[in-house]
Design a protein around this motif. Structure first.
Motif, PDB file in Angstrom:
ATOM      1  N   GLU A   1       4.520   4.619  -6.928  1.00 12.19           N
ATOM      2  CA  GLU A   1       3.405   5.309  -7.588  1.00 12.19           C
ATOM      3  C   GLU A   1       3.228   6.737  -7.087  1.00 12.19           C
ATOM      4  OE1 GLU A   1      -0.077   2.952  -7.148  1.00 12.19           O
ATOM      5  OE2 GLU A   1       0.822   1.146  -8.023  1.00 12.19           O
ATOM      6  N   GLU A   2       3.770   7.067  -5.930  1.00 11.44           N
ATOM      7  CA  GLU A   2       3.690   8.426  -5.377  1.00 11.44           C
ATOM      8  C   GLU A   2       2.245   8.930  -5.321  1.00 11.44           C
ATOM      9  OE1 GLU A   2       6.302  10.560  -4.244  1.00 11.44           O
ATOM     10  OE2 GLU A   2       7.365   8.656  -4.225  1.00 11.44           O
ATOM     11  N   ARG A   3       1.338   8.082  -4.876  1.00 12.15           N
ATOM     12  CA  ARG A   3      -0.077   8.483  -4.772  1.00 12.15           C
ATOM     13  C   ARG A   3      -0.300   9.221  -3.459  1.00 12.15           C
ATOM     14  NH1 ARG A   3      -3.350   4.097  -4.344  1.00 12.15           N
ATOM     15  NH2 ARG A   3      -1.589   2.724  -3.881  1.00 12.15           N
ATOM     16  N   TRP A   4      -0.820  10.433  -3.572  1.00 17.15           N
ATOM     17  CA  TRP A   4      -1.006  11.300  -2.402  1.00 17.15           C
ATOM     18  C   TRP A   4      -2.332  11.003  -1.706  1.00 17.15           C
ATOM     19  CZ3 TRP A   4       1.546  14.959   0.397  1.00 17.15           C
ATOM     20  CH2 TRP A   4       2.776  15.416  -0.094  1.00 17.15           C
TER      21      TRP A   4
ATOM     22  N   LEU B   1      -0.763   5.911   1.845  1.00 12.50           N
ATOM     23  CA  LEU B   1      -0.582   6.885   0.775  1.00 12.50           C
ATOM     24  C   LEU B   1       0.422   7.936   1.209  1.00 12.50           C
ATOM     25  CD1 LEU B   1      -4.304   7.393  -0.319  1.00 12.50           C
ATOM     26  CD2 LEU B   1      -2.591   5.901  -1.367  1.00 12.50           C
ATOM     27  N   LYS B   2       0.961   8.625   0.255  1.00 11.02           N
ATOM     28  CA  LYS B   2       1.927   9.677   0.546  1.00 11.02           C
ATOM     29  C   LYS B   2       1.252  10.774   1.357  1.00 11.02           C
ATOM     30  CE  LYS B   2       5.435  12.551  -1.721  1.00 11.02           C
ATOM     31  NZ  LYS B   2       6.070  12.895  -2.999  1.00 11.02           N
TER      32      LYS B   2
ATOM     33  N   SER C   1       3.900   6.630  -1.041  1.00 13.60           N
ATOM     34  CA  SER C   1       2.915   5.561  -0.976  1.00 13.60           C
ATOM     35  C   SER C   1       3.614   4.213  -0.986  1.00 13.60           C
ATOM     36  CB  SER C   1       1.942   5.659  -2.149  1.00 13.60           C
ATOM     37  OG  SER C   1       2.633   5.576  -3.386  1.00 13.60           O
TER      38      SER C   1
END
Length: 901
Positions: free
Chosen positions: A118-121, A68-69, A89
């Motif tokens: 998706e840039e999911r943190w 994940l990011k 991510s």
């Protein structure tokens, strides 16, 4: 008056100056006119593990893992290191060498991530009240967030803000100068995010508690100055505007500009009470603490005439340079030179696949006209311009001569290591000499020589310590030997009286039995404790070792007492006593072999010691067998008068047998310790060398004693007399110098040893072949393995380890048997196998040379010369035959063949 002093103290400190400096064209207006823009999201992110100063980070993810990011993907290693996090991510697709941002284009270990878009943190944990964490908690947070200096050096911030117990900070300096041409990343950052920068500065104030906090900005950044002053309004942070001059952004130069302090040669600013941090680093500190965001992006300037949209881009770490240039509209046809960093201290990039890292503050895509290749180097004209421009007050011309002539000692005496490699001297040089390149070369050589000297010093210290230890061991051994000899003399004197001998031997036997029982019980207790991982396992093992030493001492006393005790009555048949001793020794050896095999099967800790004891008993049994054979050979015929006893020779033979047996046991123990990686293996090897020297000394004494008393030695039967080709009487074996083979070895034992050697070689070859096949199978399985194959891989790895251990065991046993045969050759011939081979080779070589000389002179020399040469050839031929027979006899009698050696 007091009020006047207070007002004077509150007045801002004036700006000072530093020597030298230059004013190159700035070219900053190309990229500082537009706001910071987001960078691209590339197809792959390449993240080097060494993008900071210090030890590279250690990966904590594997290929195929989803991240994940902001998730940590590499942990810091050692005191000076920083963590690494996923900038977005995606999936980790590889961990391996990739080209990195280095002038020589070297590769380094990198983590490659394929973004999923998706840039999911990962879960972020911002800190609302930093004071609640305390200074230690904040430092740990910065280390875990991977914050490092963004000004170009990349020094881990957690290390820089950690102070010693007696260290105090007088000035905290925030470097916002950005003096190098083309670069405007800090300028735009201050214009747009001044409040975040000041928030980061306040965190630094909390960690360092400085007396003054100063921000240094060049006067060519009016908008940034205004923004920072507004953000600092009402605080104790002072904004200082310094004149535009390169390199005013250098750490030591900025300290001199703002405080007037000069950092001494070889010192660091912290020793002068000053800590410097970049404005970009302050912004990253605020993001890490208040927003819970690790260092995963930075502002990078992209400029140059070959770029259509120059500006400053907030770029994800790991973004390939080619993707960032494409995003900025690079014109590949116009691109003549690509530089990472500024034109003064940057370096040319030959591969646009290298990634953007924490220290990448600028990319210059210049045309050939904008940044042309440097003209050819010319001779120095001694104009002195380089010395005038040097901001460190060095003598660049002298350093150039010393570096060019590899006179590194003089270069160091002229403070070469204080050079900051700013390039001002090369910029003003009319001869176009790349001075900085010479200085970098000299610095690298000096560091290399220092590292080599450190290795040499450590090696010398280890050697001296080893020599001192060996000398101490020799002295202790000599003292023990003298004490043992004195005790033996006293025992022999006391043993002259027949009364009390039997009771004394009985007491010693009882003490030996009790000590042995106590030792075995202690060994069992130690094994149990080690198996249960008890806290006192080491103490129990040490206790067992002490008891073993005591039991060995009592056994030695018992042997000495038996040797010194007078015979109860004259023995009618001395051969019977020897036969009885041989039987007892053989029984003891067989029992020890069974005990050693059981210990090896159980993988006991003292297995090597038991095997060594068995080898010692075998040597003792072999010695007694040799004495029995000698006694049978020398036994007089019925009715013949008995020969006088040779006590001295018997004692020497016994001492040689014991020394050889102890040496063999020590060699096997040392090899076993080396194979198992035990710490005291070098001590065991040194002990074996000492025992070998002692055995060789005793053998020399035995040879001298035999030569002084030839009647006591066993002579071989004389061979039939004959004549040599030149008509002289042939030498008999009794007079041949190269045949000291008495006593001869046992043919049955030689056959057994040869059979065992063959079996061990076959077993080793088979085990080694199985190990190689299993290892190849494991490598194929690892290449093709999936997520569910871990158990199968573990089983294959265990099989490989087992086969390797088996092969090593066979090899060690084979080597030990060969060493045993070589030791027997030394015991029987007084020479080792290498010496015998060397003598045979020298004899053959001398024979060939003399034969060649005879053939060369046969047609030219006179008859007398030819006759002399012919006689010499025949004599050398006889010597070569004797040497060959001696070598062949030694090898065959010990069950060896030449191919085994």
């Amino acid at each position: 008056m007091m009020l006047g002093l207070f007002r004077k103290a509150r007045q801002p400190t004036p700006v000072f100056d530093f020597p030298g400096g230059v004013h190159p064209p700035e070219h900053k207006d190309r990229s500082n006119g537009t706001p910071i823009q987001p960078g691209p999201l590339p197809a792959q992110l390449v993240l080097p593990l060494n993008m900071h100063l210090g030890a590279p980070a250690k990966p904590c993810v594997g290929a195929g893992d989803r991240v994940l990011k902001g998730e940590k993907i590499a942990e810091p290693v050692g005191a000076v290191s920083a963590a690494l996090h996923a900038p977005t991510s995606g999936t980790v697709v590889a961990i391996g060498p990739r080209p990195i941002q280095h002038p020589s284009g070297l590769d380094a270990l990198c983590i490659v991530i394929e973004p999923d878009g998706e840039e999911r943190w990962v879960e972020r944990r911002p800190v609302a009240d930093p004071a609640a964490l305390g200074p230690d908690g904040l430092v740990a947070l910065l280390r875990d967030a991977g914050v490092a200096g963004l000004g170009g050096a990349g020094f881990p911030t957690a290390v820089k803000v950690t102070l010693g117990d007696h260290q105090r900070v007088a000035q905290l300096i925030i470097n916002a100068v950005e003096c190098e041409p083309y670069i405007t990343a800090d300028d735009r950052l201050m214009r747009e995010r001044a409040d975040e920068i000041v928030a980061g500065i306040r965190l630094l104030q909390y960690l360092l508690n400085p007396q003054d906090t100063l921000i240094g900005i060049e006067d060519n950044k009016p908008e940034a100055i205004a923004a920072i002053r507004n953000a600092c309004a009402g605080s104790d942070i002072q904004v200082r505007v310094v004149p535009t001059k390169y390199p005013s952004g250098g750490e030591k130069q900025l300290i001199q500009l703002l405080t007037g302090k000069e950092v001494p040669s070889g010192a660091i600013p912290a020793q002068c009470g000053v800590v410097c941090q970049n404005v970009g680093t302050a912004w990253a500190i605020k993001r890490a603490v208040h927003d819970g965001e690790p260092l995963i992006r930075r502002v990078t300037t992209v400029t140059g005439d070959a770029v259509a949209r120059p500006g400053n881009y907030e770029t994800l770490l790991g973004t390939p340079v080619r993707d960032l240039l494409r995003h900025a509209g690079v014109d590949g046809e116009r691109l003549g030179r690509l530089v990472m960093g500024g034109p003064m201290m940057g370096f040319t990039l030959h591969d646009p696949a290298v990634p953007v890292v924490k220290t990448s503050n600028c990319l210059i895509a210049a045309t050939a006209e904008e940044l042309p290749e440097p003209p050819p180097e010319q001779a120095c004209i001694r104009c002195g311009a380089c010395a005038e421009s040097c901001p460190a007050s060095l003598l660049p011309q002298q350093l150039y001569w010393y570096a060019k002539s590899d006179d590194f000692e003089r270069a160091q005496r002229h403070d070469l290591m204080d050079c900051i490699e700013c390039g001002a001297c090369a910029y003003v040089c009319p001869s176009h000499i790349p001075l900085v390149q010479y200085y970098r070369y000299a610095k690298g050589e000096i560091r290399h020589q220092a590292a080599e000297q450190l290795k040499a010093d450590r090696a010398r210290e280890r050697f001296e310590a080893r020599q001192a230890r060996l000398e101490k061991e020799r002295e202790e051994k000599e003292a023990r030997r003298r004490a043992r000899l004195e005790a033996n003399r006293q025992k022999q004197a006391a043993a002259q009286a027949p009364a009390g001998d039997d009771s004394r031997l009985a007491d010693l036997k009882k003490a030996v039995g009790k000590a042995s029982s106590t030792y075995k019980a202690a060994v069992k207790a130690a094994k149990t404790a080690e198996a249960q991982e008890a806290d006192n396992a080491a103490e129990l093992r040490a206790r067992a070792d002490q008891l073993k030493a005591e039991a060995d001492r009592l056994k030695a006393e018992l042997r000495d007492a038996k040797a010194g005790a007078p015979a109860a009555a004259p023995t009618a048949d001395p051969l019977a006593d020897l036969k009885k001793a041989v039987t007892e020794a053989s029984s003891a050896y067989k029992a020890a072999v069974r005990d050693a095999k059981a210990a090896e099967a159980e993988e006991a800790g003292d297995a090597a010691e038991r095997r060594a004891e068995a080898d010692r008993l075998k040597a003792e049994a072999d010695r007694l067998k040799a004495e029995l054979r000698e006694a049978k050979t020398n036994a007089p015929a019925a009715g013949a008068p008995a020969a006088a006893p040779t006590d001295q020779l018997a004692d020497l033979k016994r001492a040689v047998g014991e020394a050889s047996g102890a040496y063999k046991a020590a060699v096997k123990a040392a090899k076993a310790a080396e194979a198992e990686g035990i710490d005291n293996s070098h001590e065991l090897r040194a002990k074996a060398d000492t025992l070998k020297a002692e055995a060789d000394r005793l053998k020399a004494e035995l040879r001298e004693a035999k030569a002084a008393n030839p009647g006591a030695a066993v002579k071989p039967a004389p061979a039939p007399a004959g004549k040599t080709p030149d008509g002289t009487p042939a030498a008999t074996p009794a007079t041949e110098e190269a045949s000291p083979m008495a006593p001869t070895a046992d043919p049955e034992a030689a056959a057994k040893r040869q059979k065992r050697l063959k079996a061990l070689k076959t077993a080793y070859n088979m085990a080694h072949k199985q190990y190689k096949e299993a290892h190849a199978a494991l490598e194929r399985a690892e290449r093709d393995a999936g997520d569910d194959d871990r158990e199968r891989l573990d089983a294959l790895a265990a099989k490989v380890d087992k086969l390797k251990a088996k092969a090593n065991h066979c090899r060690d046993a084979l080597n030990a048997l060969v060493e045993e045969a070589k030791a027997d050759i030394r015991a029987h011939t007084g020479k080792d196998l290498k010496t015998l081979k060397l003598e045979a080779a020298r004899a053959e070589s001398a024979l060939r040379q003399k034969a060649d000389e005879l053939a060369r002179l046969r047609d030219t020399a006179d008859a007398d010369t030819l006759e002399t040469l012919d006689a010499e050839v025949r004599a050398l031929d006889e010597e070569a035959q004797v040497a060959r027979r001696a070598l062949k006899q030694a090898v065959e009698e010990q069950g060896l063949v030449e191919d085994d050696q």
